[in-house]
Design a protein around this motif. Sequence first.
Motif, short mmCIF file in Angstrom:
data_model
loop_
_atom_site.label_atom_id
_atom_site.label_comp_id
_atom_site.label_asym_id
_atom_site.label_seq_id
_atom_site.Cartn_x
_atom_site.Cartn_y
_atom_site.Cartn_z
N ARG A 201 -42.61 25.59 16.63
CA ARG A 201 -42.34 25.56 18.08
C ARG A 201 -40.98 24.92 18.35
O ARG A 201 -40.23 25.40 19.20
N ALA A 202 -40.64 23.86 17.64
CA ALA A 202 -39.33 23.21 17.82
C ALA A 202 -38.20 24.18 17.48
O ALA A 202 -37.19 24.25 18.18
N MET A 203 -38.39 24.97 16.42
CA MET A 203 -37.36 25.94 16.02
C MET A 203 -37.26 27.06 17.06
O MET A 203 -36.16 27.55 17.34
N GLU A 204 -38.39 27.48 17.64
CA GLU A 204 -38.36 28.48 18.71
C GLU A 204 -37.58 27.96 19.92
O GLU A 204 -36.76 28.68 20.49
N ILE A 205 -37.83 26.73 20.29
CA ILE A 205 -37.12 26.12 21.43
C ILE A 205 -35.63 26.02 21.12
O ILE A 205 -34.78 26.32 21.97
N CYS A 206 -35.30 25.65 19.90
CA CYS A 206 -33.90 25.57 19.49
C CYS A 206 -33.25 26.95 19.60
O CYS A 206 -32.13 27.08 20.12
N ALA A 207 -33.94 27.99 19.14
CA ALA A 207 -33.41 29.36 19.21
C ALA A 207 -33.23 29.80 20.66
O ALA A 207 -32.24 30.44 21.00
N ILE B 299 -27.82 32.80 10.42
CA ILE B 299 -28.13 31.49 10.99
C ILE B 299 -28.19 30.47 9.86
O ILE B 299 -28.58 30.78 8.73
N ASP B 300 -27.75 29.28 10.16
CA ASP B 300 -27.96 28.11 9.31
C ASP B 300 -28.98 27.25 10.03
O ASP B 300 -28.78 26.89 11.19
N ALA B 301 -30.09 26.98 9.37
CA ALA B 301 -31.17 26.18 9.95
C ALA B 301 -31.24 24.84 9.24
O ALA B 301 -31.19 24.79 8.00
N TYR B 302 -31.35 23.77 10.02
CA TYR B 302 -31.40 22.41 9.48
C TYR B 302 -32.70 21.76 9.92
O TYR B 302 -33.18 22.01 11.02
N TYR B 303 -33.27 20.93 9.05
CA TYR B 303 -34.50 20.23 9.40
C TYR B 303 -34.55 18.88 8.68
O TYR B 303 -33.99 18.71 7.61
N GLN B 304 -35.25 17.94 9.31
CA GLN B 304 -35.55 16.66 8.68
C GLN B 304 -36.99 16.70 8.21
O GLN B 304 -37.85 17.22 8.92
N SER B 305 -37.26 16.15 7.03
CA SER B 305 -38.64 16.16 6.55
C SER B 305 -38.86 15.06 5.52
O SER B 305 -37.91 14.47 5.00
N ASN C 4 -31.54 12.21 16.20
CA ASN C 4 -32.82 12.26 15.50
C ASN C 4 -33.61 13.54 15.81
O ASN C 4 -34.84 13.55 15.80
N PHE C 5 -32.89 14.64 16.09
CA PHE C 5 -33.56 15.92 16.30
C PHE C 5 -34.31 16.29 15.03
O PHE C 5 -33.89 15.97 13.92
N SER C 6 -35.40 17.02 15.17
CA SER C 6 -36.17 17.44 14.00
C SER C 6 -35.59 18.70 13.38
O SER C 6 -35.72 18.92 12.17
N VAL C 7 -34.97 19.57 14.19
CA VAL C 7 -34.40 20.83 13.70
C VAL C 7 -33.08 21.11 14.40
O VAL C 7 -32.79 20.56 15.46
N GLY C 8 -32.29 22.00 13.80
CA GLY C 8 -31.04 22.43 14.41
C GLY C 8 -30.64 23.79 13.87
O GLY C 8 -31.09 24.20 12.80
N LEU C 9 -29.80 24.49 14.63
CA LEU C 9 -29.35 25.83 14.25
C LEU C 9 -27.87 26.00 14.50
O LEU C 9 -27.33 25.46 15.49
N THR C 10 -27.20 26.74 13.64
CA THR C 10 -25.89 27.31 13.95
C THR C 10 -26.03 28.81 13.76
O THR C 10 -26.80 29.27 12.91
N VAL C 11 -25.30 29.56 14.57
CA VAL C 11 -25.47 31.01 14.59
C VAL C 11 -24.10 31.69 14.53
O VAL C 11 -23.16 31.26 15.17
#
Length: 99
Positions: A12-18, A40-46, A87-94
């Motif tokens: 859901r976080a990735m959908e919102i980011c998109a 896309i480059d997708a980034y996540y913390q885990s 401290n975002f959980s996900v991020g995108l570059t397009v």
Amino acid sequence: MGKEFTTEEGIRAMEICALNVLAQIVEKVGEENILGLNHIDAYYQSLDDWDDAPIVVDGASDLFVKVLGDAGHHSRAIFGVHKLPRNFSVGLTVSLTMI
């Protein structure tokens, strides 16, 4: 991911980011000027032992195709990072092709 957020919450976080990325693209260049999404480059913390990144990134990939149709198909790279800004959980570059 894996501590404060479940995989489902990550999707859901990735959908919102998109959706945020699409809103910026539409505002800046207009949807009618998009020929295609290239990459896309997708980034996540885990946590170290969490391994559902491809499933989470599918949230963005699937949304791009749903909204843009064939123009939304793309390649992608997925990066686990120690920390994202604010401290975002996900991020995108397009990367996209425009008229």
